[in-house]
Design a protein around this motif. Structure first.
Motif, mmCIF file in Angstrom:
data_model
loop_
_atom_site.group_PDB
_atom_site.id
_atom_site.type_symbol
_atom_site.label_atom_id
_atom_site.label_comp_id
_atom_site.label_asym_id
_atom_site.label_seq_id
_atom_site.Cartn_x
_atom_site.Cartn_y
_atom_site.Cartn_z
ATOM 1 N N MET A 1 -7.317 -5.561 4.948
ATOM 2 C CA MET A 1 -6.056 -4.844 4.947
ATOM 3 C C MET A 1 -6.335 -3.326 4.998
ATOM 4 O O MET A 1 -7.187 -2.829 4.295
ATOM 5 N N ALA A 2 -5.589 -2.667 5.847
ATOM 6 C CA ALA A 2 -5.803 -1.222 6.033
ATOM 7 C C ALA A 2 -5.287 -0.446 4.822
ATOM 8 O O ALA A 2 -4.307 -0.828 4.194
ATOM 9 N N ASN A 3 -5.973 0.646 4.511
ATOM 10 C CA ASN A 3 -5.496 1.554 3.480
ATOM 11 C C ASN A 3 -4.362 2.381 4.065
ATOM 12 O O ASN A 3 -4.431 2.804 5.217
ATOM 13 N N LYS A 23 -11.731 14.365 4.764
ATOM 14 C CA LYS A 23 -11.581 14.291 6.230
ATOM 15 C C LYS A 23 -11.696 12.865 6.792
ATOM 16 O O LYS A 23 -11.016 12.503 7.720
ATOM 17 N N ASP A 24 -12.576 12.057 6.229
ATOM 18 C CA ASP A 24 -12.818 10.723 6.800
ATOM 19 C C ASP A 24 -12.125 9.630 5.982
ATOM 20 O O ASP A 24 -12.699 8.612 5.660
ATOM 21 N N HIS A 25 -10.849 9.859 5.673
ATOM 22 C CA HIS A 25 -10.142 8.958 4.763
ATOM 23 C C HIS A 25 -9.721 7.618 5.378
ATOM 24 O O HIS A 25 -9.486 6.671 4.656
ATOM 25 N N ASN A 26 -9.575 7.522 6.692
ATOM 26 C CA ASN A 26 -9.186 6.262 7.351
ATOM 27 C C ASN A 26 -7.876 5.659 6.840
ATOM 28 O O ASN A 26 -7.751 4.445 6.737
ATOM 29 N N LEU A 27 -6.914 6.487 6.524
ATOM 30 C CA LEU A 27 -5.618 5.989 6.067
ATOM 31 C C LEU A 27 -4.683 5.767 7.249
ATOM 32 O O LEU A 27 -4.696 6.531 8.211
ATOM 33 N N VAL A 28 -3.864 4.732 7.152
ATOM 34 C CA VAL A 28 -2.786 4.525 8.107
ATOM 35 C C VAL A 28 -1.573 5.261 7.540
ATOM 36 O O VAL A 28 -1.183 5.041 6.394
ATOM 37 N N ILE A 96 -4.896 1.672 -1.527
ATOM 38 C CA ILE A 96 -6.316 1.843 -1.201
ATOM 39 C C ILE A 96 -7.089 0.708 -1.849
ATOM 40 O O ILE A 96 -7.051 0.548 -3.078
ATOM 41 N N ASP A 97 -7.760 -0.070 -1.023
ATOM 42 C CA ASP A 97 -8.570 -1.192 -1.519
ATOM 43 C C ASP A 97 -7.801 -2.082 -2.490
ATOM 44 O O ASP A 97 -8.311 -2.464 -3.546
ATOM 45 N N GLY A 98 -6.562 -2.392 -2.132
ATOM 46 C CA GLY A 98 -5.781 -3.310 -2.950
ATOM 47 C C GLY A 98 -5.228 -2.721 -4.233
ATOM 48 O O GLY A 98 -4.707 -3.442 -5.080
ATOM 49 N N LYS A 99 -5.321 -1.392 -4.387
ATOM 50 C CA LYS A 99 -4.732 -0.725 -5.555
ATOM 51 C C LYS A 99 -3.618 0.195 -5.071
ATOM 52 O O LYS A 99 -3.718 0.779 -3.998
ATOM 53 N N VAL A 100 -2.601 0.335 -5.903
ATOM 54 C CA VAL A 100 -1.481 1.197 -5.532
ATOM 55 C C VAL A 100 -1.503 2.461 -6.395
ATOM 56 O O VAL A 100 -1.820 2.410 -7.582
ATOM 57 N N LYS A 114 -10.653 10.120 -5.704
ATOM 58 C CA LYS A 114 -11.816 9.338 -6.130
ATOM 59 C C LYS A 114 -11.921 8.047 -5.332
ATOM 60 O O LYS A 114 -12.989 7.657 -4.889
ATOM 61 N N ALA A 115 -10.795 7.348 -5.173
ATOM 62 C CA ALA A 115 -10.785 6.075 -4.451
ATOM 63 C C ALA A 115 -11.208 6.287 -2.994
ATOM 64 O O ALA A 115 -11.932 5.470 -2.429
ATOM 65 N N LEU A 116 -10.765 7.387 -2.388
ATOM 66 C CA LEU A 116 -11.101 7.664 -0.982
ATOM 67 C C LEU A 116 -12.563 8.117 -0.835
ATOM 68 O O LEU A 116 -13.191 7.832 0.176
ATOM 69 N N GLU A 117 -13.073 8.817 -1.827
ATOM 70 C CA GLU A 117 -14.469 9.276 -1.756
ATOM 71 C C GLU A 117 -15.453 8.116 -1.879
ATOM 72 O O GLU A 117 -16.572 8.193 -1.415
ATOM 73 N N ASN A 118 -15.013 7.043 -2.513
ATOM 74 C CA ASN A 118 -15.890 5.885 -2.696
ATOM 75 C C ASN A 118 -15.900 4.956 -1.489
ATOM 76 O O ASN A 118 -16.378 3.837 -1.588
#
Length: 119
Positions: A1-3, A23-28, A96-100, A114-118
C-alpha cells in the motif's frame, strides 16, 4: 500500500509542512478539495486511528457556523460530516507504513518526519 498524504493545496500550513518533508519521501498526494475522500479512504483512516472524532477538525469554520459545537456528535455524525465537506477532515493526514498521523501539531509532524526518514 502506498504512503499517502491527504491535504488541502490552498492551506498555508499544509504547504509549509509539505515543503519541509524529506526530498525522497515517495508520498502519494491527495488534495481533498480537488478530489474528495471516498468512504473507503475514510474507513481506512478510521481503521488506523480508531475514531472518526480524531479525524474531525473542530477548528473548521463550518463547525461553529453550523452550530455543531453545541451538539453532542456521535462517531456516525463525525463520519457523515467529514464525507459531506472536506473542511471537516483534520489536515494533513498521513498514512505511512500502515500508521496514521493526523493534524499539524509539531509533535505529529516530527513523528511523520521520523517515519519518512526510516524508509
Amino acid at each position: 500500500m502506498a504512503n499517502k498524504i491527504y491535504y488541502l493545496a490552498s492551506c498555508d500550513t499544509c504547504r509549509k509542512i509539505i515543503k519541509s518533508l524529506p526530498k525522497d519521501h515517495n508520498l502519494v498526494f491527495h488534495d481533498i478539495k480537488q478530489d474528495p475522500i471516498t468512504t473507503e479512504e475514510l474507513e481506512e483512516m478510521y481503521a488506523l486511528s480508531g475514531s472518526y472524532e480524531a479525524l474531525f477538525s473542530k477548528k473548521a469554520q463550518l463547525y461553529k457556523s453550523m452550530g455543531l459545537k453545541d451538539k453532542d456528535l456521535t462517531e456516525d455524525d463525525f463520519k457523515k460530516y467529514i464525507l459531506e465537506h472536506y473542511t471537516f477532515l483534520s489536515r494533513p493526514v498521513f498514512i505511512i507504513d500502515g500508521k496514521v498521523f493526523i493534524g499539524n501539531s509539531q509533535q505529529n509532524i516530527l513523528q511523520v518526519m521520523k517515519a519518512l526518514e526510516n524508509k
